[in-house]
Structures are given as structure tokens and as C-alpha cells.
Scaffold this motif. Structure first.
Motif, mmCIF file in Angstrom:
data_model
loop_
_atom_site.group_PDB
_atom_site.id
_atom_site.type_symbol
_atom_site.label_atom_id
_atom_site.label_comp_id
_atom_site.label_asym_id
_atom_site.label_seq_id
_atom_site.Cartn_x
_atom_site.Cartn_y
_atom_site.Cartn_z
ATOM 1 N N ARG A 66 -10.969 7.631 -5.115
ATOM 2 C CA ARG A 66 -10.274 8.486 -4.151
ATOM 3 C C ARG A 66 -9.245 7.653 -3.395
ATOM 4 O O ARG A 66 -9.528 6.505 -3.021
ATOM 5 N N ALA A 67 -8.066 8.213 -3.219
ATOM 6 C CA ALA A 67 -6.981 7.499 -2.551
ATOM 7 C C ALA A 67 -7.431 7.003 -1.176
ATOM 8 O O ALA A 67 -8.085 7.726 -0.421
ATOM 9 N N GLY A 68 -7.092 5.741 -0.886
ATOM 10 C CA GLY A 68 -7.457 5.141 0.391
ATOM 11 C C GLY A 68 -8.767 4.389 0.368
ATOM 12 O O GLY A 68 -9.088 3.680 1.313
ATOM 13 N N LEU B 212 -8.374 -2.657 -3.959
ATOM 14 C CA LEU B 212 -8.575 -2.295 -2.565
ATOM 15 C C LEU B 212 -7.588 -1.220 -2.135
ATOM 16 O O LEU B 212 -6.436 -1.190 -2.569
ATOM 17 N N ASN B 213 -8.073 -0.321 -1.267
ATOM 18 C CA ASN B 213 -7.209 0.692 -0.651
ATOM 19 C C ASN B 213 -6.323 1.377 -1.696
ATOM 20 O O ASN B 213 -5.100 1.329 -1.635
ATOM 21 N N THR B 214 -6.949 2.019 -2.651
ATOM 22 C CA THR B 214 -6.223 2.615 -3.778
ATOM 23 C C THR B 214 -5.226 3.688 -3.350
ATOM 24 O O THR B 214 -5.402 4.354 -2.323
ATOM 25 N N ILE B 215 -4.196 3.832 -4.164
ATOM 26 C CA ILE B 215 -3.206 4.897 -3.999
ATOM 27 C C ILE B 215 -3.129 5.666 -5.316
ATOM 28 O O ILE B 215 -3.638 5.218 -6.345
ATOM 29 N N GLU B 216 -2.476 6.817 -5.286
ATOM 30 C CA GLU B 216 -2.416 7.655 -6.484
ATOM 31 C C GLU B 216 -1.701 6.948 -7.632
ATOM 32 O O GLU B 216 -1.989 7.194 -8.802
ATOM 33 N N GLU B 217 -0.779 6.041 -7.314
ATOM 34 C CA GLU B 217 -0.042 5.322 -8.360
ATOM 35 C C GLU B 217 -0.921 4.320 -9.103
ATOM 36 O O GLU B 217 -0.520 3.791 -10.148
ATOM 37 N N ASP B 218 -2.132 4.033 -8.602
ATOM 38 C CA ASP B 218 -3.036 3.106 -9.287
ATOM 39 C C ASP B 218 -3.701 3.741 -10.500
ATOM 40 O O ASP B 218 -4.308 3.037 -11.309
#
Length: 366
Positions: free
Chosen positions: A145-147, A214-220
């Protein structure tokens, strides 16, 4: 042992040159595949078995990958932890299973079962393995999940191989190295990293080289590859992980109203003349809803105080009559005044003591 290996490799070379027929097996990248090989153990008893990878060169072989003495696998001959004899050796099933196959596993394999007699009496099996490429060639899917932080799993048998170099890349793993490399380790420490968000937080000394973002974003989101360098041609362990990142839930702020309640306080004082004053006060309540009900509360307090006044008057009257019965001197007179106040209201009660004739004079003010 050395002579037997040489005979095995020579036989595989002769079979390749002579164009011997082979069994064809098709597998899919990222999955396990089994290459069949069995012999009649009731006739021959437990016997030695050799598995080799066969090249297309004139000699037709390259190296042995696993060996069994008929009872168990000799671990020192296992070229990769992905090679296993999972069949029932006691039943003569010496089929080779390759775990987590990669495209590099494709090719020709040879199985030789040693039997008594001349070299050419041995049982020989050739298997041509084809590995189909799968989009995202991975049996592992991870959803984050993002974040939030997310971990992509990757481990190897460090007890067998010792510390090995490992690289992580975005996209499918190439023939050599990692495409779009994002982090790597020499087996004991991280050597390169494309971003501080990429971390190897597992226990490297235990072979855990899982990637934490860490601290994932949708672009990951997308395909990731982990390559563990294993000695030998085509022995590298390759893992593909397909990462999906979901949007973070939207947050809406709801106004909150703080309510403060305080208990009404009652004070009682008595002066020298016998006058008793009871004062009841109620602090302000910081709430619009409670302010609307404040009028009801004040009314209830007034009614309560009025009831108290009437009860007090009745009690005083009874006491006066009893004093009269005991012939209290006529000149003795006492007055009692009770006063109640609550914010905007006041209740006052005056009692004049019984006169000589037994008459009483009571005055009530509300």
C-alpha cells in the motif's frame, strides 16, 4: 569414482554424436520441473546414478550436476541446491527435479544408471528440457500500500554455498547481472544502492537477501528480479517478484466538539444571628447543546429548592409546637431565615417563632 565419471561423460558424448533419441520435457520459468529417470532395482539392486548437463559441442558434455550411490545423494557432487532427487530411491526412481527453473536451465540432460558388465550395458537416458518464458516469470506476487514499507522475498542456502554476491534489478533478470540494478551485496554487506529507500534488512549471514522498499509510492509497482550468483554455468538462482501497489485510503477530517462538564457546587454559611444561607452555583458548560438545556436545569434546581424550603418549614412548625407544649417563656422569640440563591433565582423563608398564644407566623417568599 574418477573412472566412472569419465565413462559417464564419454558415453554421453557418444550418445550425442550418434544422434540418440531423447525425451522432451517442457517447463515454465519460475516453476519446478522433473526430468524422468528410473531403473529396475529388483533386478540390479541399488546402484550408482549420474546426472550431467550435455552441451552441443563435439564432445557432447560439460559437467556432472548430481550423483547418487543408490541409497542417498552425495552432497559434495550437488552442483546447485536447486538440483534434487525427490523420487523414491529405494524403488529405483532417480528422476531429477530442478527447483525454481530459469531460462538458463533449458538444454540437454543425461542420466546414466550403472549396471554390471561392460560400459555399454549401463542404462542411458537423454532429456531435452525446454523452458517457456512467462510474462513476469514469477511465482511470487506481493501487494503493498502506498506510503507503507514492503518486502520482496529472496533467500539462498548460505550453509551450502557460503556468502554469495546478490543483485536486485527492476524488470526481468538478464543472462548476466541485473537489468536496471537498484541494490547489490557481496554476501556480507551492501555494496551499491540506487536509493536510500532500497534496503536489505534481512539477516545476510543467514542468506536472507530480501529487498525492503521504504515508504512505497504507486510508481514502485512492477516486476523485480533477484539474482544469486552460484558457481558454474547456468547455476545462478533467479527470483522474480511482481509488486502491486494499492492507493492509500483517503482520509477525511471530522470536526469534533469538546464538551466540558462541571458538577454544581454548594456552599453553606451560618452567621451569628442564626441565619443560614445556602448558595448553589453552576459553572458554565462549554457546549452549544448543553447551553440549550441549561434553562431546564435551572428550572429543576428552582423546584428542588422550593421543595426543600417547604419541608424545612414543616419541620420548623412541628418543632415550634413541641416547644409550646413545654411552656417555653412567651417573651422568648427566635427567628430563622433560610435563603436559597441560584444564579438568577432566590428562595427565602422566614419563620417567626411561636408566640405565647400558640399562634405561629410563617412567611414564605419564592
Amino acid at each position: 569414482m574418477t573412472v566412472r565419471r569419465f565413462n559417464s561423460l564419454l558415453l554421453l558424448a557418444l550418445l550425442t554424436v550418434s544422434g540418440s533419441s531423447s525425451t522432451k520435457v517442457v517447463g515454465r520459468a519460475g516453476e519446478d520441473v522433473t526430468l524422468p529417470c528410473k531403473y529396475d532395482i529388483t533386478s540390479n539392486g541399488p546402484t550408482e546414478v549420474f546426472w550431467n548437463r550435455v552441451s552441443e559441442s563435439l564432445l557432447g558434455f560439460n559437467h556432472q550436476i548430481i550423483y547418487s550411490d543408490g541409497y542417498k545423494v552425495i552432497e559434495t557432487t550437488r552442483a546447485s541446491s536447486r538440483y534434487h532427487l525427490l523420487g523414491r530411491l529405494e524403488d529405483g526412481d532417480v528422476s531429477l527435479t530442478i527447483l525454481n527453473t530459469t531460462e538458463e536451465d533449458a538444454g540437454r540432460y543425461g542420466c546414466r544408471v550403472e549396471t554390471s558388465g561392460w560400459l555399454f550395458n549401463d542404462e542411458k537416458h537423454l532429456i531435452d528440457l525446454t523452458i517457456e518464458k512467462v510474462s513476469g516469470s514469477s511465482s511470487t506476487k506481493v501487494v503493498g500500500r502506498a506510503g507503507e514499507d514492503v518486502t520482496l522475498p529472496c533467500k539462498y542456502d548460505i550453509k551450502y554455498y557460503g556468502p554469495r554476491a546478490v543483485c536486485w534489478g527492476r524488470g526481468s533478470i538478464s543472462t548476466y547481472g541485473c537489468n536496471n540494478q537498484i541494490i547489490s551485496t557481496d554476501g556480507s554487506k551492501v555494496t551499491t544502492g540506487a536509493s536510500s529507500r532500497y534496503q536489505l534488512l534481512g539477516r545476510l549471514k543467514d542468506g536472507d537477501v530480501s529487498l525492503t522498499i521504504l515508504n512505497t509510492i504507486e510508481e514502485d509497482a512492477g516486476l523485480y528480479g533477484c539474482r544469486v550468483e552460484i558457481p558454474g554455468l547456468g547455476n545462478d538462482e533467479i527470483h522474480h517478484i511482481d509488486l502491486t501497489i494499492k492507493k492509500a485510503p483517503s482520509t477525511s477530517s471530522t470536526p469534533t466538539t469538546e464538551t466540558t462538564e462541571q458538577t454544581p457546587q454548594t456552599e453553606q454559611t451560618t452567621n451569628t444571628s442564626g441565619q443560614v444561607t445556602i448558595t448553589t452555583s453552576s459553572n458554565s458548560i462549554n457546549s452549544e447543546q448543553q447551553e440549550a438545556g441549561g434553562g431546564v436545569l435551572v428550572f429543576m434546581v428552582r423546584v428542588l429548592l422550593a421543595v426543600i424550603a417547604l419541608v424545612t418549614a414543616g419541620v420548623a412548625t412541628v418543632i415550634g409546637r413541641r416547644w409550646n407544649q413545654h411552656k417555653i417563656p412567651q417573651q422568648q422569640q427566635s427567628s430563622t431565615s433560610v435563603r436559597f440563591s441560584s444564579n438568577s433565582s432566590a428562595v427565602e423563608l422566614q419563620l417567626l417563632q411561636i408566640d405565647a398564644g400558640g399562634n405561629s407566623d410563617c412567611v414564605y417568599e419564592v
